[in-house]
Design a protein around this motif. Structure first.
Motif, PDB file in Angstrom:
ATOM      1  N   LEU A 130      22.352  25.718  12.258  1.00 45.87           N
ATOM      2  CA  LEU A 130      23.761  25.732  11.850  1.00 45.87           C
ATOM      3  C   LEU A 130      24.674  25.895  13.063  1.00 45.87           C
ATOM      4  O   LEU A 130      25.770  25.298  13.109  1.00 45.87           O
ATOM      5  CB  LEU A 130      24.001  26.859  10.849  1.00 45.87           C
ATOM      6  CG  LEU A 130      23.299  26.714   9.483  1.00 45.87           C
ATOM      7  CD1 LEU A 130      23.535  27.957   8.628  1.00 45.87           C
ATOM      8  CD2 LEU A 130      23.787  25.467   8.757  1.00 45.87           C
ATOM      9  N   THR A 131      24.243  26.683  14.036  1.00 44.61           N
ATOM     10  CA  THR A 131      25.037  26.847  15.254  1.00 44.61           C
ATOM     11  C   THR A 131      25.154  25.537  16.014  1.00 44.61           C
ATOM     12  O   THR A 131      26.232  25.189  16.521  1.00 44.61           O
ATOM     13  CB  THR A 131      24.401  27.918  16.159  1.00 44.61           C
ATOM     14  OG1 THR A 131      24.285  29.148  15.432  1.00 44.61           O
ATOM     15  CG2 THR A 131      25.255  28.141  17.406  1.00 44.61           C
TER      16      THR A 131
ATOM     17  N   LEU B  30      24.978  22.534  14.703  1.00 46.14           N
ATOM     18  CA  LEU B  30      25.897  21.689  13.950  1.00 46.14           C
ATOM     19  C   LEU B  30      27.351  22.060  14.218  1.00 46.14           C
ATOM     20  O   LEU B  30      28.214  21.184  14.397  1.00 46.14           O
ATOM     21  CB  LEU B  30      25.600  21.783  12.448  1.00 46.14           C
ATOM     22  CG  LEU B  30      24.310  21.137  11.948  1.00 46.14           C
ATOM     23  CD1 LEU B  30      24.178  21.353  10.445  1.00 46.14           C
ATOM     24  CD2 LEU B  30      24.306  19.649  12.265  1.00 46.14           C
ATOM     25  N   TYR B  31      27.624  23.355  14.262  1.00 42.56           N
ATOM     26  CA  TYR B  31      29.000  23.811  14.501  1.00 42.56           C
ATOM     27  C   TYR B  31      29.471  23.401  15.891  1.00 42.56           C
ATOM     28  O   TYR B  31      30.575  22.861  16.061  1.00 42.56           O
ATOM     29  CB  TYR B  31      29.082  25.328  14.336  1.00 42.56           C
ATOM     30  CG  TYR B  31      30.429  25.902  14.705  1.00 42.56           C
ATOM     31  CD1 TYR B  31      31.521  25.754  13.862  1.00 42.56           C
ATOM     32  CD2 TYR B  31      30.606  26.569  15.920  1.00 42.56           C
ATOM     33  CE1 TYR B  31      32.765  26.269  14.198  1.00 42.56           C
ATOM     34  CE2 TYR B  31      31.842  27.090  16.270  1.00 42.56           C
ATOM     35  CZ  TYR B  31      32.915  26.935  15.410  1.00 42.56           C
ATOM     36  OH  TYR B  31      34.141  27.436  15.750  1.00 42.56           O
ATOM     37  N   LEU B  32      28.634  23.628  16.910  1.00 42.22           N
ATOM     38  CA  LEU B  32      29.008  23.254  18.271  1.00 42.22           C
ATOM     39  C   LEU B  32      29.141  21.739  18.410  1.00 42.22           C
ATOM     40  O   LEU B  32      30.020  21.241  19.127  1.00 42.22           O
ATOM     41  CB  LEU B  32      27.968  23.790  19.265  1.00 42.22           C
ATOM     42  CG  LEU B  32      27.883  25.322  19.372  1.00 42.22           C
ATOM     43  CD1 LEU B  32      26.762  25.722  20.317  1.00 42.22           C
ATOM     44  CD2 LEU B  32      29.217  25.899  19.860  1.00 42.22           C
TER      45      LEU B  32
ATOM     46  N   SER C 130      30.168  19.714  16.078  1.00 39.98           N
ATOM     47  CA  SER C 130      31.437  19.301  15.473  1.00 39.98           C
ATOM     48  C   SER C 130      32.613  19.520  16.421  1.00 39.98           C
ATOM     49  O   SER C 130      33.642  18.863  16.301  1.00 39.98           O
ATOM     50  CB  SER C 130      31.668  20.070  14.173  1.00 39.98           C
ATOM     51  OG  SER C 130      31.858  21.462  14.440  1.00 39.98           O
ATOM     52  N   LYS C 131      32.469  20.435  17.392  1.00 44.31           N
ATOM     53  CA  LYS C 131      33.551  20.710  18.340  1.00 44.31           C
ATOM     54  C   LYS C 131      33.603  19.696  19.472  1.00 44.31           C
ATOM     55  O   LYS C 131      34.635  19.581  20.158  1.00 44.31           O
ATOM     56  CB  LYS C 131      33.386  22.126  18.926  1.00 44.31           C
ATOM     57  CG  LYS C 131      33.520  23.239  17.897  1.00 44.31           C
ATOM     58  CD  LYS C 131      34.894  23.214  17.240  1.00 44.31           C
ATOM     59  CE  LYS C 131      35.053  24.326  16.220  1.00 44.31           C
ATOM     60  NZ  LYS C 131      36.385  24.303  15.566  1.00 44.31           N
TER      61      LYS C 131
END
Length: 366
Positions: free
Chosen positions: A17-18, A20-22, A24-25
Protein backbone atom coordinates in the motif's frame (compact mmCIF):
# COMPACT_ATOMS: atom_id res chain seq x y z
CA UNK A 1 5.09 -19.20 14.61
CA UNK A 2 1.59 -18.23 13.48
CA UNK A 3 1.99 -14.72 14.94
CA UNK A 4 5.27 -14.32 13.06
CA UNK A 5 3.60 -15.39 9.81
CA UNK A 6 0.70 -12.94 10.27
CA UNK A 7 3.15 -10.19 11.18
CA UNK A 8 5.12 -10.74 7.97
CA UNK A 9 1.91 -10.79 5.95
CA UNK A 10 0.74 -7.52 7.52
CA UNK A 11 4.11 -5.92 6.80
CA UNK A 12 3.90 -7.06 3.17
CA UNK A 13 0.41 -5.53 2.81
CA UNK A 14 1.54 -2.26 4.41
CA UNK A 15 4.61 -2.13 2.13
CA UNK A 16 2.45 -2.77 -0.94
CA UNK A 17 0.00 0.00 0.00
CA UNK A 18 2.90 2.36 0.71
CA UNK A 19 4.35 1.67 -2.74
CA UNK A 20 0.96 2.40 -4.32
CA UNK A 21 0.67 5.66 -2.39
CA UNK A 22 4.18 6.81 -3.33
CA UNK A 23 3.56 5.78 -6.94
CA UNK A 24 0.43 7.95 -7.07
CA UNK A 25 2.58 10.95 -6.05
CA UNK A 26 5.00 10.48 -8.95
CA UNK A 27 2.46 9.40 -11.59
CA UNK A 28 3.71 12.17 -13.89
CA UNK A 29 6.94 10.21 -14.36
CA UNK A 30 4.98 7.40 -15.97
CA UNK A 31 2.99 9.53 -18.42
CA UNK A 32 5.38 8.92 -21.35
CA UNK A 33 5.09 5.19 -20.69
CA UNK A 34 1.28 5.47 -20.56
CA UNK A 35 1.30 7.37 -23.86
CA UNK A 36 3.28 4.56 -25.49
CA UNK A 37 0.90 1.96 -24.03
CA UNK A 38 -2.14 3.88 -25.35
CA UNK A 39 -0.52 4.03 -28.77
CA UNK A 40 0.29 0.31 -28.89
CA UNK A 41 -2.70 -1.15 -27.05
CA UNK A 42 -4.84 -1.54 -30.18
CA UNK A 43 -2.18 -3.23 -32.38
CA UNK A 44 -1.10 -5.39 -29.42
CA UNK A 45 -4.70 -6.43 -28.74
CA UNK A 46 -5.35 -7.23 -32.41
CA UNK A 47 -2.03 -9.08 -32.65
CA UNK A 48 -2.90 -11.21 -29.63
CA UNK A 49 -6.31 -11.94 -31.13
CA UNK A 50 -4.78 -12.96 -34.47
CA UNK A 51 -2.04 -14.92 -32.71
CA UNK A 52 -4.48 -17.32 -31.07
CA UNK A 53 -6.48 -17.50 -34.27
CA UNK A 54 -3.51 -18.38 -36.51
CA UNK A 55 -1.34 -20.36 -34.11
CA UNK A 56 -3.09 -23.69 -34.82
CA UNK A 57 -2.42 -23.16 -38.55
CA UNK A 58 1.27 -22.48 -37.88
CA UNK A 59 1.55 -25.62 -35.74
CA UNK A 60 -0.17 -27.69 -38.42
CA UNK A 61 2.23 -26.42 -41.08
CA UNK A 62 5.19 -27.12 -38.80
CA UNK A 63 4.07 -30.73 -38.52
CA UNK A 64 4.24 -30.84 -42.32
CA UNK A 65 7.97 -29.98 -42.05
CA UNK A 66 7.48 -26.35 -43.11
CA UNK A 67 9.78 -23.93 -41.22
CA UNK A 68 7.92 -21.65 -38.85
CA UNK A 69 9.06 -18.41 -40.53
CA UNK A 70 8.07 -19.70 -43.98
CA UNK A 71 4.73 -20.90 -42.63
CA UNK A 72 3.98 -17.42 -41.27
CA UNK A 73 4.88 -15.79 -44.58
CA UNK A 74 2.61 -18.24 -46.44
CA UNK A 75 -0.23 -17.36 -44.04
CA UNK A 76 0.38 -13.67 -44.75
CA UNK A 77 0.11 -14.36 -48.48
CA UNK A 78 -3.19 -16.19 -47.95
CA UNK A 79 -4.55 -13.31 -45.84
CA UNK A 80 -3.51 -10.83 -48.54
CA UNK A 81 -5.33 -12.98 -51.12
CA UNK A 82 -8.46 -13.00 -48.95
CA UNK A 83 -8.34 -9.20 -48.73
CA UNK A 84 -8.09 -9.00 -52.50
CA UNK A 85 -11.11 -11.29 -52.88
CA UNK A 86 -13.03 -9.22 -50.34
CA UNK A 87 -12.15 -6.04 -52.24
CA UNK A 88 -13.31 -7.52 -55.54
CA UNK A 89 -16.36 -9.57 -54.50
CA UNK A 90 -17.75 -7.99 -51.31
CA UNK A 91 -16.59 -4.38 -51.09
CA UNK A 92 -18.55 -3.01 -54.09
CA UNK A 93 -21.87 -4.22 -52.63
CA UNK A 94 -20.92 -3.15 -49.12
CA UNK A 95 -19.77 0.29 -50.30
CA UNK A 96 -23.05 0.81 -52.15
CA UNK A 97 -25.10 -0.14 -49.09
CA UNK A 98 -23.03 2.13 -46.82
CA UNK A 99 -23.46 5.03 -49.23
CA UNK A 100 -27.20 4.43 -49.52
CA UNK A 101 -27.53 4.20 -45.76
CA UNK A 102 -25.66 7.48 -45.26
CA UNK A 103 -27.76 9.20 -47.95
CA UNK A 104 -31.01 7.92 -46.43
CA UNK A 105 -30.14 8.59 -42.77
CA UNK A 106 -32.13 11.88 -42.65
CA UNK A 107 -35.22 9.97 -43.79
CA UNK A 108 -34.95 7.15 -41.22
CA UNK A 109 -36.63 9.08 -38.41
CA UNK A 110 -39.34 10.34 -40.76
CA UNK A 111 -39.98 6.81 -41.99
CA UNK A 112 -40.23 5.57 -38.42
CA UNK A 113 -42.71 8.33 -37.57
CA UNK A 114 -44.83 7.41 -40.59
CA UNK A 115 -44.95 3.76 -39.55
CA UNK A 116 -46.04 4.59 -35.98
CA UNK A 117 -48.64 7.03 -37.30
CA UNK A 118 -50.10 4.30 -39.50
CA UNK A 119 -50.19 1.91 -36.53
CA UNK A 120 -51.97 4.51 -34.39
CA UNK A 121 -54.55 5.06 -37.13
CA UNK A 122 -55.15 1.35 -37.60
CA UNK A 123 -58.57 0.55 -36.02
CA UNK A 124 -57.43 -2.86 -34.79
CA UNK A 125 -54.42 -1.39 -33.00
CA UNK A 126 -55.60 2.09 -32.03
CA UNK A 127 -56.86 0.92 -28.62
CA UNK A 128 -53.28 0.10 -27.61
CA UNK A 129 -52.26 3.71 -28.21
CA UNK A 130 -55.18 5.43 -26.47
CA UNK A 131 -54.07 8.11 -24.04
CA UNK A 132 -50.56 8.15 -25.44
CA UNK A 133 -50.63 10.83 -28.09
CA UNK A 134 -46.94 11.64 -27.69
CA UNK A 135 -45.77 8.11 -28.43
CA UNK A 136 -44.53 8.95 -31.93
CA UNK A 137 -42.62 11.98 -30.71
CA UNK A 138 -41.00 10.02 -27.90
CA UNK A 139 -40.05 7.17 -30.24
CA UNK A 140 -38.49 9.71 -32.59
CA UNK A 141 -36.50 11.15 -29.70
CA UNK A 142 -35.30 7.68 -28.77
CA UNK A 143 -34.19 7.01 -32.33
CA UNK A 144 -32.44 10.37 -32.51
CA UNK A 145 -30.65 9.58 -29.26
CA UNK A 146 -29.70 6.13 -30.60
CA UNK A 147 -28.30 7.63 -33.82
CA UNK A 148 -26.37 10.19 -31.77
CA UNK A 149 -25.02 7.40 -29.52
CA UNK A 150 -23.90 5.36 -32.53
CA UNK A 151 -22.24 8.43 -34.02
CA UNK A 152 -20.43 9.15 -30.76
CA UNK A 153 -19.37 5.50 -30.49
CA UNK A 154 -17.88 5.60 -33.97
CA UNK A 155 -16.17 8.87 -33.09
CA UNK A 156 -14.68 7.30 -29.95
CA UNK A 157 -13.62 4.26 -31.95
CA UNK A 158 -11.88 6.49 -34.47
CA UNK A 159 -10.23 8.27 -31.56
CA UNK A 160 -8.94 4.97 -30.19
CA UNK A 161 -7.59 4.04 -33.59
CA UNK A 162 -6.55 7.63 -34.26
CA UNK A 163 -3.30 6.62 -35.86
CA UNK A 164 -4.50 3.94 -38.27
CA UNK A 165 -1.13 4.07 -40.01
CA UNK A 166 0.56 2.95 -36.80
CA UNK A 167 -1.84 0.02 -36.48
CA UNK A 168 -1.36 -1.09 -40.08
CA UNK A 169 2.42 -0.70 -39.85
CA UNK A 170 2.93 -2.42 -36.49
CA UNK A 171 0.29 -5.17 -36.56
CA UNK A 172 2.02 -7.46 -39.13
CA UNK A 173 5.39 -7.04 -37.40
CA UNK A 174 4.07 -7.71 -33.88
CA UNK A 175 2.00 -10.64 -35.10
CA UNK A 176 4.97 -12.11 -37.00
CA UNK A 177 7.17 -12.23 -33.91
CA UNK A 178 4.30 -13.47 -31.76
CA UNK A 179 3.74 -16.40 -34.10
CA UNK A 180 7.49 -17.01 -34.48
CA UNK A 181 8.59 -16.70 -30.85
CA UNK A 182 5.34 -16.86 -28.87
CA UNK A 183 6.14 -20.39 -27.64
CA UNK A 184 9.22 -18.99 -25.85
CA UNK A 185 7.22 -16.61 -23.66
CA UNK A 186 5.79 -19.22 -21.28
CA UNK A 187 9.22 -20.63 -20.23
CA UNK A 188 10.48 -17.06 -19.64
CA UNK A 189 7.52 -16.25 -17.39
CA UNK A 190 7.89 -19.57 -15.58
CA UNK A 191 11.50 -18.67 -14.85
CA UNK A 192 10.27 -15.68 -12.84
CA UNK A 193 8.36 -17.95 -10.48
CA UNK A 194 10.17 -19.38 -7.42
CA UNK A 195 11.30 -22.99 -7.94
CA UNK A 196 9.02 -24.11 -5.15
CA UNK A 197 5.95 -23.14 -7.21
CA UNK A 198 7.39 -23.74 -10.68
CA UNK A 199 5.14 -26.75 -11.37
CA UNK A 200 1.98 -24.88 -10.31
CA UNK A 201 3.06 -21.91 -12.42
CA UNK A 202 3.53 -24.11 -15.46
CA UNK A 203 0.04 -25.57 -15.03
CA UNK A 204 -1.40 -22.07 -14.54
CA UNK A 205 0.15 -20.68 -17.74
CA UNK A 206 -1.00 -23.73 -19.65
CA UNK A 207 -4.56 -23.26 -18.36
CA UNK A 208 -4.57 -19.53 -19.23
CA UNK A 209 -3.22 -20.24 -22.71
CA UNK A 210 -5.85 -22.93 -23.33
CA UNK A 211 -8.68 -20.74 -22.05
CA UNK A 212 -7.72 -17.78 -24.25
CA UNK A 213 -7.19 -19.97 -27.31
CA UNK A 214 -10.54 -21.71 -26.87
CA UNK A 215 -12.38 -18.45 -26.21
CA UNK A 216 -10.99 -16.55 -29.22
CA UNK A 217 -11.09 -19.32 -31.82
CA UNK A 218 -14.57 -20.50 -30.92
CA UNK A 219 -15.95 -16.97 -30.73
CA UNK A 220 -14.65 -16.18 -34.19
CA UNK A 221 -16.08 -19.37 -35.70
CA UNK A 222 -19.47 -18.96 -34.04
CA UNK A 223 -19.87 -15.28 -34.89
CA UNK A 224 -18.77 -15.69 -38.50
CA UNK A 225 -21.24 -18.55 -38.98
CA UNK A 226 -23.94 -16.47 -37.25
CA UNK A 227 -23.23 -13.54 -39.58
CA UNK A 228 -23.53 -15.80 -42.63
CA UNK A 229 -26.85 -17.21 -41.39
CA UNK A 230 -28.18 -13.71 -40.72
CA UNK A 231 -27.12 -12.50 -44.16
CA UNK A 232 -28.85 -15.43 -45.88
CA UNK A 233 -31.98 -14.87 -43.79
CA UNK A 234 -32.01 -11.13 -44.49
CA UNK A 235 -31.69 -11.82 -48.22
CA UNK A 236 -34.62 -14.26 -48.08
CA UNK A 237 -36.97 -11.72 -46.48
CA UNK A 238 -35.63 -8.86 -48.63
CA UNK A 239 -34.32 -6.71 -45.77
CA UNK A 240 -32.54 -3.53 -46.97
CA UNK A 241 -28.82 -3.21 -46.23
CA UNK A 242 -28.62 -6.98 -45.61
CA UNK A 243 -24.84 -7.26 -46.03
CA UNK A 244 -24.10 -4.15 -43.95
CA UNK A 245 -26.34 -5.26 -41.06
CA UNK A 246 -24.93 -8.80 -41.10
CA UNK A 247 -21.35 -7.51 -40.99
CA UNK A 248 -22.20 -5.11 -38.15
CA UNK A 249 -23.65 -8.00 -36.15
CA UNK A 250 -20.39 -10.01 -36.28
CA UNK A 251 -18.20 -7.69 -34.12
CA UNK A 252 -21.14 -6.74 -31.87
CA UNK A 253 -21.77 -10.40 -31.06
CA UNK A 254 -18.27 -10.63 -29.61
CA UNK A 255 -19.77 -8.81 -26.62
CA UNK A 256 -21.31 -11.62 -24.52
CA UNK A 257 -25.10 -11.52 -24.02
CA UNK A 258 -25.37 -7.73 -24.49
CA UNK A 259 -23.89 -7.83 -28.00
CA UNK A 260 -26.69 -9.90 -29.50
CA UNK A 261 -29.24 -7.35 -28.26
CA UNK A 262 -27.22 -4.41 -29.61
CA UNK A 263 -26.85 -6.16 -32.97
CA UNK A 264 -30.62 -6.70 -33.16
CA UNK A 265 -31.58 -3.04 -32.62
CA UNK A 266 -30.49 -1.63 -36.03
CA UNK A 267 -31.92 -4.68 -37.81
CA UNK A 268 -35.34 -4.26 -36.22
CA UNK A 269 -35.36 -0.48 -36.83
CA UNK A 270 -34.49 -0.86 -40.51
CA UNK A 271 -37.06 -3.65 -40.88
CA UNK A 272 -39.76 -1.60 -39.13
CA UNK A 273 -39.10 1.42 -41.36
CA UNK A 274 -39.66 -0.88 -44.34
CA UNK A 275 -42.84 -2.34 -42.80
CA UNK A 276 -44.00 -3.78 -39.44
CA UNK A 277 -44.17 -7.26 -40.95
CA UNK A 278 -40.55 -6.90 -42.13
CA UNK A 279 -39.55 -6.07 -38.53
CA UNK A 280 -41.34 -9.20 -37.29
CA UNK A 281 -39.61 -11.38 -39.88
CA UNK A 282 -36.27 -9.78 -38.96
CA UNK A 283 -36.80 -10.76 -35.33
CA UNK A 284 -37.71 -14.29 -36.42
CA UNK A 285 -34.50 -14.58 -38.49
CA UNK A 286 -32.40 -13.31 -35.57
CA UNK A 287 -34.02 -15.69 -33.06
CA UNK A 288 -33.69 -18.71 -35.36
CA UNK A 289 -30.03 -17.94 -36.13
CA UNK A 290 -29.18 -17.44 -32.46
CA UNK A 291 -30.99 -20.64 -31.45
CA UNK A 292 -29.00 -22.57 -34.06
CA UNK A 293 -25.82 -20.96 -32.74
CA UNK A 294 -26.57 -21.61 -29.05
CA UNK A 295 -28.15 -25.08 -29.24
CA UNK A 296 -26.49 -26.68 -32.28
CA UNK A 297 -23.17 -25.02 -33.07
CA UNK A 298 -21.98 -24.02 -29.58
CA UNK A 299 -22.01 -27.56 -28.10
CA UNK A 300 -20.14 -28.84 -31.18
CA UNK A 301 -17.51 -26.08 -31.35
CA UNK A 302 -17.08 -25.26 -27.68
CA UNK A 303 -17.34 -28.79 -26.37
CA UNK A 304 -18.22 -27.17 -23.05
CA UNK A 305 -19.47 -23.76 -22.06
CA UNK A 306 -17.33 -21.15 -20.37
CA UNK A 307 -17.41 -21.45 -16.58
CA UNK A 308 -18.70 -17.90 -16.12
CA UNK A 309 -22.17 -17.11 -14.81
CA UNK A 310 -24.28 -14.97 -17.21
CA UNK A 311 -24.88 -12.30 -14.54
CA UNK A 312 -21.14 -12.16 -13.82
CA UNK A 313 -20.47 -11.76 -17.54
CA UNK A 314 -22.90 -8.84 -17.87
CA UNK A 315 -21.41 -7.07 -14.83
CA UNK A 316 -17.86 -7.59 -16.14
CA UNK A 317 -18.77 -6.21 -19.56
CA UNK A 318 -20.48 -3.14 -18.05
CA UNK A 319 -17.55 -2.42 -15.71
CA UNK A 320 -15.03 -2.86 -18.54
CA UNK A 321 -17.01 -0.52 -20.77
CA UNK A 322 -17.31 2.08 -18.02
CA UNK A 323 -13.56 2.16 -17.34
CA UNK A 324 -12.04 1.54 -20.78
CA UNK A 325 -14.84 2.11 -23.31
CA UNK A 326 -15.11 -0.12 -26.35
CA UNK A 327 -11.75 -1.81 -25.75
CA UNK A 328 -12.77 -2.57 -22.17
CA UNK A 329 -15.98 -4.22 -23.38
CA UNK A 330 -14.07 -6.46 -25.79
CA UNK A 331 -11.29 -7.55 -23.43
CA UNK A 332 -13.29 -7.63 -20.17
CA UNK A 333 -14.16 -11.33 -20.31
CA UNK A 334 -10.69 -12.61 -21.37
CA UNK A 335 -9.07 -10.49 -18.62
CA UNK A 336 -11.56 -11.86 -16.10
CA UNK A 337 -10.75 -15.41 -17.17
CA UNK A 338 -7.01 -14.80 -16.68
CA UNK A 339 -7.48 -13.15 -13.27
CA UNK A 340 -9.83 -15.93 -12.16
CA UNK A 341 -7.36 -18.67 -13.11
CA UNK A 342 -4.48 -16.88 -11.33
CA UNK A 343 -6.58 -16.26 -8.21
CA UNK A 344 -7.79 -19.86 -8.02
CA UNK A 345 -4.24 -21.20 -8.44
CA UNK A 346 -2.88 -18.91 -5.70
CA UNK A 347 -5.79 -19.85 -3.44
CA UNK A 348 -5.10 -23.53 -4.09
CA UNK A 349 -1.42 -23.07 -3.18
CA UNK A 350 -2.32 -21.20 0.05
CA UNK A 351 -4.86 -23.86 1.07
CA UNK A 352 -2.41 -26.67 0.31
CA UNK A 353 0.34 -25.02 2.35
CA UNK A 354 -2.10 -24.45 5.20
CA UNK A 355 -3.14 -28.12 5.16
CA UNK A 356 0.53 -29.18 5.13
CA UNK A 357 1.27 -26.93 8.12
CA UNK A 358 -1.67 -28.35 10.07
CA UNK A 359 -0.54 -31.88 9.20
CA UNK A 360 3.02 -31.17 10.43
CA UNK A 361 1.72 -29.64 13.70
CA UNK A 362 -0.47 -32.70 14.33
CA UNK A 363 2.46 -35.05 13.67
CA UNK A 364 4.65 -33.07 16.09
CA UNK A 365 1.95 -33.25 18.76
CA UNK A 366 1.76 -37.01 18.35
Amino acid sequence: MQQSKYFRTSLAIIAFLTILYLGSKVIFLFRPLLAIINLLIVPMMLSGFMYYLLRPVVKFMEKKKIPRALAILLIYLVIAGLFVLFWILVWPTLREQIQNFIDNTPYLVQGLQNQFTQLQNDPSLSRFFQGDTNLTARISDYVNDAIAWVTNSFTNLIGVVSSIVVVIATLPIILYYMLKDGHKLSPILQGLIPKKFRKEGQEMFKEIDGALSSFIVTRVLLNVVLGIMLYIGFLIIGLPYALLLALISIPLNFIPYVGSLLASVPVVIVGFIESPSMAVWSVVIILVAQQIQDNVLSPIIYGKSLDVHPLTTVVIVLVGGDFFGLIGVLIALPVYMIVKIIFLRIYEIIVTEREDEVKVIKEEQL
